[in-house]
Design an enzyme around this catalytic site. Structure first.
Site, short mmCIF file in Angstrom:
data_model
loop_
_atom_site.label_atom_id
_atom_site.label_comp_id
_atom_site.label_asym_id
_atom_site.label_seq_id
_atom_site.Cartn_x
_atom_site.Cartn_y
_atom_site.Cartn_z
N LYS A 1 10.28 5.61 6.40
CA LYS A 1 8.91 6.11 6.29
C LYS A 1 8.88 7.64 6.43
O LYS A 1 8.05 8.31 5.79
CB LYS A 1 8.00 5.44 7.32
CG LYS A 1 7.85 3.93 7.10
CD LYS A 1 7.27 3.59 5.72
CE LYS A 1 7.07 2.10 5.55
NZ LYS A 1 6.46 1.74 4.25
N VAL B 1 11.89 -4.49 -6.11
CA VAL B 1 11.65 -3.07 -6.43
C VAL B 1 12.86 -2.18 -6.17
O VAL B 1 12.85 -1.00 -6.55
CB VAL B 1 10.41 -2.50 -5.69
CG1 VAL B 1 9.13 -3.19 -6.14
CG2 VAL B 1 10.58 -2.57 -4.18
N TYR C 1 13.67 1.65 9.76
CA TYR C 1 12.28 1.65 9.27
C TYR C 1 11.65 3.05 9.39
O TYR C 1 11.05 3.56 8.44
CB TYR C 1 11.47 0.62 10.06
CG TYR C 1 10.06 0.44 9.56
CD1 TYR C 1 9.78 -0.38 8.47
CD2 TYR C 1 8.99 1.10 10.17
CE1 TYR C 1 8.49 -0.54 8.01
CE2 TYR C 1 7.70 0.95 9.71
CZ TYR C 1 7.45 0.12 8.63
OH TYR C 1 6.16 -0.04 8.17
C1 BGC Z 1 4.87 -1.51 11.18
C2 BGC Z 1 4.24 -2.48 12.15
C3 BGC Z 1 3.73 -1.74 13.36
C4 BGC Z 1 2.89 -0.55 13.00
C5 BGC Z 1 2.49 0.29 14.20
C6 BGC Z 1 3.89 -0.42 10.87
O1 BGC Z 1 4.38 0.47 9.93
O2 BGC Z 1 5.27 -2.19 10.00
O3 BGC Z 1 5.19 -3.46 12.53
O4 BGC Z 1 2.93 -2.63 14.15
O5 BGC Z 1 3.58 0.26 12.08
O6 BGC Z 1 3.56 0.51 15.07
#
Ligand code: BGC
Length: 282
Positions: free
Chosen positions: A184, A82, A180
């Site tokens: 998000k 993607v 990450y």
């Molecule tokens: C992550 C997980 C994590 C969860 C809560 C998710 O977005 O991918 O690895 O356990 O968030 O922290």
């Protein structure tokens, strides 16, 4: 005609059989495992024909397709990265070739490449942003173009629905995972800005923000008793989520039951975003 149901709402057998997402097509990216798998299955159970996108696990994707078909549904698998515009284009072309168009697009593909900040390589930063954020941009952009091309159809009040898979980490900072969490956090404003832009065309864009869901991505956090005990302290509802929990939320957000829900993040997290550290502190 015989009727089933009670009280004022009598349901004919024909109505009772009509599924919530009947006559609609759903594309789920990253559907060969984890949350994507659960979402694709739930959408199929709700009557949608499902396009199962995968990146590298063809076998798992084909397995899901055959599960859906065995249950009487329609599905096919399509490989695409993607983060690559040409592959996203091909994926939408495959949707059109097989199912004419698409009504529901779940931009779900995501990955983690965790490390302490000073050790994080540029590659790990870029890969996570490329899939988790740019992937959603490319998928949603192709979706909007496809909804416009095909115009309204009777199966839904909306011209199309886009569901962005976010995370509790769109609001909870996460040490050791800056790539990450940044991706998000980006999804949050990406989703809202896009929702504002396309809502006048009756395109509904929303997010789901899962908490800790039992999937391969976070196995280390739940697969030993010690890890699980620690994790449950972060979850007021005291259970780890299952991909079915996210599937059910996706069905609702994709259906006309949520027709007035626009630009919202639905947290499905057992209360993880309620600052559980404050339950006996502060
Ligand atoms: C992550 C997980 C994590 C969860 C809560 C998710 O977005 O991918 O690895 O356990 O968030 O922290």
């Amino acid at each position: 005609m015989s009727m089933v149901g009670t009280d004022s709402h009598l349901v004919t057998p024909g109505e009772a059989m009509e599924k919530l997402l009947a006559n609609q097509v759903a594309l789920v990216t990253g559907a060969s495992s984890g949350i994507g798998y659960g979402v694709a299955k739930a959408l199929a159970d709700a009557g949608a024909a499902v396009v199962v996108n995968y990146h590298s696990h063809a076998e798992a994707a084909e397995q899901l397709v055959s599960e859906i078909e065995t249950a009487g549904g329609a599905a096919f698998a399509v490989q695409a990265d993607v983060s690559d515009p040409a592959q996203v284009e091909k994926m939408f072309a495959a949707c059109r070739a097989r199912f004419e168009s698409v009504d529901i697009v779940v931009a779900n593909s995501g990955l983690q490449k965790d490390s302490a900040f000073a050790d994080m390589t540029l590659d790990d930063w870029q890969q996570v942003l490329a899939t988790n954020l740019t992937g959603q941009f490319l998928t949603a952009q192709a979706a909007v173009k496809e909804f416009r091309r095909r115009g309204p159809r009777p199966a839904s009040k909306a011209l199309g629905k886009i569901i962005c898979m976010s995370s509790v980490h769109e609001v909870i900072p996460w040490a050791g995972h800056v790539n990450y969490a940044a991706s998000k956090g980006g999804v949050q404003m990406f989703m809202k800005s896009l929702a504002q832009e396309v809502a006048p065309e009756r395109i509904r864009v929303n997010s789901i923000a899962p908490g800790a869901i039992r999937t391969p991505i976070n196995k280390d956090a739940w697969d030993t008793d010690a890890a699980l005990e620690k994790l449950l302290k972060l979850i007021p509802y005291r259970r780890v989520g299952e991909s079915e929990d996210i599937g059910k939320a996706a069905v609702w957000l994709a259906s006309d039951e949520s027709d007035y829900v626009v630009g919202t993040t639905l947290f499905v997290d057992g209360g993880m975003t309620l600052y559980p550290g404050f339950d006996d502190n502060g």
